[in-house]
Design a protein around this motif. Sequence first.
Motif, PDB file in Angstrom:
ATOM      1  N   ARG A   1       1.541   9.682  -0.243  1.00 13.69           N
ATOM      2  CA  ARG A   1       0.711   9.491   0.945  1.00 13.69           C
ATOM      3  C   ARG A   1      -0.725   9.787   0.534  1.00 13.69           C
ATOM      4  O   ARG A   1      -0.986  10.710  -0.239  1.00 13.69           O
ATOM      5  N   GLU A   2      -1.659   9.013   1.028  1.00  4.49           N
ATOM      6  CA  GLU A   2      -3.053   9.176   0.620  1.00  4.49           C
ATOM      7  C   GLU A   2      -3.566  10.582   0.913  1.00  4.49           C
ATOM      8  O   GLU A   2      -4.293  11.157   0.106  1.00  4.49           O
ATOM      9  N   VAL A   3      -3.162  11.143   2.033  1.00  8.11           N
ATOM     10  CA  VAL A   3      -3.645  12.487   2.383  1.00  8.11           C
ATOM     11  C   VAL A   3      -3.054  13.565   1.486  1.00  8.11           C
ATOM     12  O   VAL A   3      -3.548  14.687   1.465  1.00  8.11           O
TER      13      VAL A   3
ATOM     14  N   ASN B   1      -0.495   6.790   8.123  1.00  5.12           N
ATOM     15  CA  ASN B   1       0.390   7.190   7.026  1.00  5.12           C
ATOM     16  C   ASN B   1       0.225   6.243   5.833  1.00  5.12           C
ATOM     17  O   ASN B   1       1.180   5.645   5.360  1.00  5.12           O
ATOM     18  N   GLU B   2      -1.018   6.123   5.348  1.00 12.37           N
ATOM     19  CA  GLU B   2      -1.338   5.232   4.231  1.00 12.37           C
ATOM     20  C   GLU B   2      -0.727   5.746   2.933  1.00 12.37           C
ATOM     21  O   GLU B   2      -0.626   6.954   2.719  1.00 12.37           O
ATOM     22  N   TYR B   3      -0.365   4.821   2.040  1.00 17.44           N
ATOM     23  CA  TYR B   3       0.231   5.169   0.755  1.00 17.44           C
ATOM     24  C   TYR B   3      -0.627   4.659  -0.394  1.00 17.44           C
ATOM     25  O   TYR B   3      -1.272   3.609  -0.300  1.00 17.44           O
ATOM     26  N   VAL B   4      -0.614   5.441  -1.491  1.00 16.94           N
ATOM     27  CA  VAL B   4      -1.438   5.172  -2.660  1.00 16.94           C
ATOM     28  C   VAL B   4      -0.571   5.269  -3.908  1.00 16.94           C
ATOM     29  O   VAL B   4       0.332   6.109  -3.984  1.00 16.94           O
TER      30      VAL B   4
ATOM     31  N   TYR C   1      -4.569   2.919  -6.359  1.00 16.09           N
ATOM     32  CA  TYR C   1      -4.549   1.691  -5.567  1.00 16.09           C
ATOM     33  C   TYR C   1      -3.858   1.970  -4.242  1.00 16.09           C
ATOM     34  O   TYR C   1      -2.802   2.587  -4.202  1.00 16.09           O
ATOM     35  N   LYS C   2      -4.464   1.503  -3.153  1.00 19.54           N
ATOM     36  CA  LYS C   2      -3.837   1.617  -1.837  1.00 19.54           C
ATOM     37  C   LYS C   2      -2.798   0.509  -1.719  1.00 19.54           C
ATOM     38  O   LYS C   2      -3.067  -0.641  -2.051  1.00 19.54           O
ATOM     39  N   VAL C   3      -1.588   0.849  -1.271  1.00 18.83           N
ATOM     40  CA  VAL C   3      -0.504  -0.120  -1.125  1.00 18.83           C
ATOM     41  C   VAL C   3      -0.480  -0.612   0.316  1.00 18.83           C
ATOM     42  O   VAL C   3      -0.384   0.186   1.251  1.00 18.83           O
ATOM     43  N   GLU C   4      -0.574  -1.911   0.489  1.00 22.73           N
ATOM     44  CA  GLU C   4      -0.572  -2.542   1.812  1.00 22.73           C
ATOM     45  C   GLU C   4       0.559  -3.555   1.902  1.00 22.73           C
ATOM     46  O   GLU C   4       1.045  -4.049   0.892  1.00 22.73           O
TER      47      GLU C   4
ATOM     48  N   ALA D   1       8.213   5.317   2.614  1.00 22.86           N
ATOM     49  CA  ALA D   1       8.596   6.725   2.777  1.00 22.86           C
ATOM     50  C   ALA D   1       9.824   7.059   1.928  1.00 22.86           C
ATOM     51  O   ALA D   1       9.940   8.170   1.414  1.00 22.86           O
ATOM     52  N   GLN D   2      10.722   6.109   1.748  1.00 28.25           N
ATOM     53  CA  GLN D   2      11.907   6.326   0.915  1.00 28.25           C
ATOM     54  C   GLN D   2      11.544   6.522  -0.555  1.00 28.25           C
ATOM     55  O   GLN D   2      12.261   7.184  -1.302  1.00 28.25           O
TER      56      GLN D   2
END
Length: 165
Positions: free
Chosen positions: A48-50, A69-72, A107-110, A118-119
Amino acid sequence: MSRKLFGCVSASIFAMAISASAQYPQPSSQGQKDTTANAVTVEGCLMREVDVPGRRPPDAERARVRADNEYVLTDTKMIKGSAPSPAEPLKDEKPTGTSGSASAPLYKVEQIDKDQMAQHRGHRVQVDGVFAHLDRATNRPSPATDLVEIRATAIRAVAGDCPSK
């Protein structure tokens, strides 16, 4: 007589329309980019980016990043395709490892479902997709800079360890 005239006029208009369209190709055949030529596969640790140490999204985005809930991808390496060109290191930055860069890019995953990501959170994954916002790669690395995005089409777990938070 009027039926024949109507038929001839209709046939003439149809023939002119076909002739005109043959001279002017549709924009979709010329204007679209070949996304398969730009396809990449990036391997890294999904976080998670945070939760990324030292990563602080820009003030304007911080609340949204927490809520969305951004992912990186961290600790990245290119498997297929080319990485965006990064900024040149400063004179006092020391290269690390064998790559010669101060650190692997984030890299941000979109475009992958948040539940699916989350898994894979905290695990090493490979992400297939296309890079977006390439201009961000030349920004000086900073905890507050926006990241290059990978618009993902697939994500899968791979062997390997990720650093703990």
